[in-house]
Design a protein around this motif. Sequence first.
Motif, PDB file in Angstrom:
ATOM      1  N   ASP A 280      23.309  69.673  -1.675  1.00 58.65           N
ATOM      2  CA  ASP A 280      23.690  69.674  -0.254  1.00 58.65           C
ATOM      3  C   ASP A 280      22.473  69.716   0.677  1.00 58.65           C
ATOM      4  O   ASP A 280      22.394  70.550   1.580  1.00 58.65           O
ATOM      5  CB  ASP A 280      24.600  70.869   0.014  1.00 58.65           C
ATOM      6  CG  ASP A 280      25.590  70.594   1.148  1.00 58.65           C
ATOM      7  OD1 ASP A 280      25.894  69.409   1.389  1.00 58.65           O
ATOM      8  OD2 ASP A 280      26.051  71.559   1.786  1.00 58.65           O
ATOM      9  N   LEU A 281      21.539  68.780   0.455  1.00 53.51           N
ATOM     10  CA  LEU A 281      20.324  68.748   1.271  1.00 53.51           C
ATOM     11  C   LEU A 281      20.576  68.077   2.626  1.00 53.51           C
ATOM     12  O   LEU A 281      21.171  67.000   2.694  1.00 53.51           O
ATOM     13  CB  LEU A 281      19.210  67.993   0.547  1.00 53.51           C
ATOM     14  CG  LEU A 281      18.572  68.630  -0.683  1.00 53.51           C
ATOM     15  CD1 LEU A 281      17.407  67.779  -1.158  1.00 53.51           C
ATOM     16  CD2 LEU A 281      18.130  70.060  -0.409  1.00 53.51           C
ATOM     17  N   TYR A 282      20.090  68.729   3.670  1.00 55.22           N
ATOM     18  CA  TYR A 282      20.098  68.157   5.017  1.00 55.22           C
ATOM     19  C   TYR A 282      18.665  68.165   5.542  1.00 55.22           C
ATOM     20  O   TYR A 282      17.920  69.132   5.340  1.00 55.22           O
ATOM     21  CB  TYR A 282      20.972  68.982   5.968  1.00 55.22           C
ATOM     22  CG  TYR A 282      22.457  68.807   5.742  1.00 55.22           C
ATOM     23  CD1 TYR A 282      23.189  67.881   6.489  1.00 55.22           C
ATOM     24  CD2 TYR A 282      23.121  69.562   4.786  1.00 55.22           C
ATOM     25  CE1 TYR A 282      24.555  67.721   6.280  1.00 55.22           C
ATOM     26  CE2 TYR A 282      24.483  69.408   4.572  1.00 55.22           C
ATOM     27  CZ  TYR A 282      25.195  68.487   5.325  1.00 55.22           C
ATOM     28  OH  TYR A 282      26.542  68.327   5.109  1.00 55.22           O
ATOM     29  N   LYS A 283      18.292  67.078   6.197  1.00 56.81           N
ATOM     30  CA  LYS A 283      16.973  66.997   6.799  1.00 56.81           C
ATOM     31  C   LYS A 283      17.024  66.056   7.988  1.00 56.81           C
ATOM     32  O   LYS A 283      17.475  64.905   7.862  1.00 56.81           O
ATOM     33  CB  LYS A 283      15.935  66.489   5.791  1.00 56.81           C
ATOM     34  CG  LYS A 283      14.526  66.338   6.350  1.00 56.81           C
ATOM     35  CD  LYS A 283      13.922  67.679   6.719  1.00 56.81           C
ATOM     36  CE  LYS A 283      12.481  67.537   7.207  1.00 56.81           C
ATOM     37  NZ  LYS A 283      11.903  68.844   7.590  1.00 56.81           N
ATOM     38  N   SER A 284      16.575  66.526   9.129  1.00 54.75           N
ATOM     39  CA  SER A 284      16.547  65.699  10.344  1.00 54.75           C
ATOM     40  C   SER A 284      15.148  65.703  10.933  1.00 54.75           C
ATOM     41  O   SER A 284      14.401  66.680  10.813  1.00 54.75           O
ATOM     42  CB  SER A 284      17.534  66.232  11.385  1.00 54.75           C
ATOM     43  OG  SER A 284      18.869  66.129  10.925  1.00 54.75           O
ATOM     44  N   TYR A 285      14.808  64.573  11.557  1.00 51.02           N
ATOM     45  CA  TYR A 285      13.581  64.457  12.338  1.00 51.02           C
ATOM     46  C   TYR A 285      14.011  64.193  13.773  1.00 51.02           C
ATOM     47  O   TYR A 285      14.262  63.045  14.157  1.00 51.02           O
ATOM     48  CB  TYR A 285      12.715  63.316  11.812  1.00 51.02           C
ATOM     49  CG  TYR A 285      12.277  63.484  10.377  1.00 51.02           C
ATOM     50  CD1 TYR A 285      11.149  64.239  10.055  1.00 51.02           C
ATOM     51  CD2 TYR A 285      12.988  62.894   9.339  1.00 51.02           C
ATOM     52  CE1 TYR A 285      10.734  64.388   8.740  1.00 51.02           C
ATOM     53  CE2 TYR A 285      12.581  63.034   8.017  1.00 51.02           C
ATOM     54  CZ  TYR A 285      11.459  63.787   7.726  1.00 51.02           C
ATOM     55  OH  TYR A 285      11.067  63.936   6.421  1.00 51.02           O
ATOM     56  N   GLY A 286      14.145  65.252  14.544  1.00 51.43           N
ATOM     57  CA  GLY A 286      14.667  65.079  15.892  1.00 51.43           C
ATOM     58  C   GLY A 286      16.086  64.539  15.839  1.00 51.43           C
ATOM     59  O   GLY A 286      16.957  65.095  15.147  1.00 51.43           O
ATOM     60  N   PRO A 287      16.354  63.435  16.521  1.00 47.53           N
ATOM     61  CA  PRO A 287      17.714  62.880  16.510  1.00 47.53           C
ATOM     62  C   PRO A 287      18.051  62.074  15.253  1.00 47.53           C
ATOM     63  O   PRO A 287      19.186  61.646  15.068  1.00 47.53           O
ATOM     64  CB  PRO A 287      17.721  61.977  17.739  1.00 47.53           C
ATOM     65  CG  PRO A 287      16.302  61.515  17.869  1.00 47.53           C
ATOM     66  CD  PRO A 287      15.457  62.682  17.422  1.00 47.53           C
TER      67      PRO A 287
ATOM     68  N   ALA B  78      17.770  62.197   8.202  1.00 48.78           N
ATOM     69  CA  ALA B  78      17.226  61.557   7.008  1.00 48.78           C
ATOM     70  C   ALA B  78      18.086  61.846   5.786  1.00 48.78           C
ATOM     71  O   ALA B  78      18.306  60.966   4.950  1.00 48.78           O
ATOM     72  CB  ALA B  78      15.797  62.030   6.767  1.00 48.78           C
ATOM     73  N   LEU B  79      18.547  63.091   5.650  1.00 49.55           N
ATOM     74  CA  LEU B  79      19.431  63.478   4.555  1.00 49.55           C
ATOM     75  C   LEU B  79      20.666  64.152   5.133  1.00 49.55           C
ATOM     76  O   LEU B  79      20.561  65.030   5.994  1.00 49.55           O
ATOM     77  CB  LEU B  79      18.727  64.428   3.584  1.00 49.55           C
ATOM     78  CG  LEU B  79      17.492  63.892   2.859  1.00 49.55           C
ATOM     79  CD1 LEU B  79      16.905  64.963   1.948  1.00 49.55           C
ATOM     80  CD2 LEU B  79      17.819  62.627   2.064  1.00 49.55           C
ATOM     81  N   ASP B  80      21.820  63.748   4.629  1.00 48.12           N
ATOM     82  CA  ASP B  80      23.087  64.217   5.196  1.00 48.12           C
ATOM     83  C   ASP B  80      23.983  64.771   4.082  1.00 48.12           C
ATOM     84  O   ASP B  80      24.933  64.146   3.650  1.00 48.12           O
ATOM     85  CB  ASP B  80      23.777  63.048   5.914  1.00 48.12           C
ATOM     86  CG  ASP B  80      24.984  63.478   6.724  1.00 48.12           C
ATOM     87  OD1 ASP B  80      25.169  64.689   6.938  1.00 48.12           O
ATOM     88  OD2 ASP B  80      25.759  62.589   7.140  1.00 48.12           O
ATOM     89  N   GLY B  81      23.603  65.947   3.563  1.00 47.89           N
ATOM     90  CA  GLY B  81      24.388  66.565   2.509  1.00 47.89           C
ATOM     91  C   GLY B  81      24.166  65.937   1.149  1.00 47.89           C
ATOM     92  O   GLY B  81      25.101  65.854   0.342  1.00 47.89           O
ATOM     93  N   LEU B  82      22.942  65.500   0.859  1.00 47.72           N
ATOM     94  CA  LEU B  82      22.650  64.814  -0.399  1.00 47.72           C
ATOM     95  C   LEU B  82      22.776  65.773  -1.581  1.00 47.72           C
ATOM     96  O   LEU B  82      22.190  66.856  -1.582  1.00 47.72           O
ATOM     97  CB  LEU B  82      21.233  64.234  -0.359  1.00 47.72           C
ATOM     98  CG  LEU B  82      20.816  63.427  -1.592  1.00 47.72           C
ATOM     99  CD1 LEU B  82      21.530  62.071  -1.605  1.00 47.72           C
ATOM    100  CD2 LEU B  82      19.303  63.230  -1.622  1.00 47.72           C
ATOM    101  N   SER B  83      23.522  65.344  -2.602  1.00 45.86           N
ATOM    102  CA  SER B  83      23.697  66.151  -3.815  1.00 45.86           C
ATOM    103  C   SER B  83      23.713  65.249  -5.046  1.00 45.86           C
ATOM    104  O   SER B  83      24.356  64.201  -5.035  1.00 45.86           O
ATOM    105  CB  SER B  83      25.007  66.952  -3.764  1.00 45.86           C
ATOM    106  OG  SER B  83      25.016  67.891  -2.721  1.00 45.86           O
ATOM    107  N   PHE B  84      23.001  65.653  -6.080  1.00 44.01           N
ATOM    108  CA  PHE B  84      23.090  65.013  -7.395  1.00 44.01           C
ATOM    109  C   PHE B  84      22.324  65.895  -8.380  1.00 44.01           C
ATOM    110  O   PHE B  84      21.702  66.890  -7.995  1.00 44.01           O
ATOM    111  CB  PHE B  84      22.520  63.590  -7.390  1.00 44.01           C
ATOM    112  CG  PHE B  84      21.045  63.484  -7.098  1.00 44.01           C
ATOM    113  CD1 PHE B  84      20.112  63.390  -8.118  1.00 44.01           C
ATOM    114  CD2 PHE B  84      20.592  63.458  -5.783  1.00 44.01           C
ATOM    115  CE1 PHE B  84      18.757  63.284  -7.849  1.00 44.01           C
ATOM    116  CE2 PHE B  84      19.231  63.362  -5.504  1.00 44.01           C
ATOM    117  CZ  PHE B  84      18.316  63.266  -6.532  1.00 44.01           C
TER     118      PHE B  84
END
Length: 304
Positions: A6-13, A16-22
């Motif tokens: 469940d990775l999330y990562k944003s750079y401002g607006p 880049a990652l929206d709940g990535l899981s594996f």
Amino acid sequence: MLAIEDLYKSYGPVTALDGLSFHVNPGEMFGFVGSNGAGKTTAMRIILGVLSSDSGRVTWKGQPLDHRTRREIGYMPEERGLYPRMKVGDQLVYLAQLHGVSPAQAVTDMELWTEKLGIEHRRNDLVQTLSLGNQQRVQLAAALVSDPQIMVLDEPFSGLDPVAVDVMSEVLREKTRQGVPVIFSSHQLDLVERLCDRVGIVSAGSMVTVGAIDDLRQTETPEYVLVTRADSQATFEGVTISTEETRGETLIRTFVTPPGYDEQQILRTAMAAGPVYEFSRRRPHLEELFRHVVSTGPGTEKEN
């Protein structure tokens, strides 16, 4: 097991990652594919600890990765991270020691991997004097000299000729036989399909589909390919001909069959009208699956 949860990562607006899981199992080769900007490199850098995620976690054997366990990761970046004015052998020994390998063992490992990768005769050459393909081999050697327990490779086959691809493929298979999980990204989908035990397709920072290659290639509606003479007069009932192409003296047709249909009826009908050169079940290749996923965008993850 290496687990990305469940990775999330944003750079401002920009997300880049929206709940990535594996996850990647021990001894498994996992293909990580997606369009440019899909989030693959960001995910890999979070695994390495180069970037931090906004939320979510990465674990190895059930424990969060820390500095010690990250020293056990062999990483190959897409952009070459080598010192161009340093000799190949000296550089590999130095990089191994940065991972905590003793000087004597570092030399032994450098000699081992340069020999296996076919660059033992370039140990005393400066990196900048090597061809791009040989630089790529050195880059892989740099990921291997520390005897990694996890391997994370970003476009490892980029710029390699077929012989070098075979050499690198066998090296990665050797690591998986030792129980090392290997994750690599690539736009060369034929290689991913040939080498990987499982593959994950990411789009817009989310894992859209993940599973074994054979499972992902299964289709709900069976399709069959029939190759006959171009002048075949066979007519077929109860099926749909989705594609038809004449190549010289042969006619290639793809059939879509309804549930419960006996596909051998296609073969019997064709053989009654003339010679049949090929009849086989058709399954989509990874490239087709990739195009479909990218065109439809993120959706519900499929885990096989």
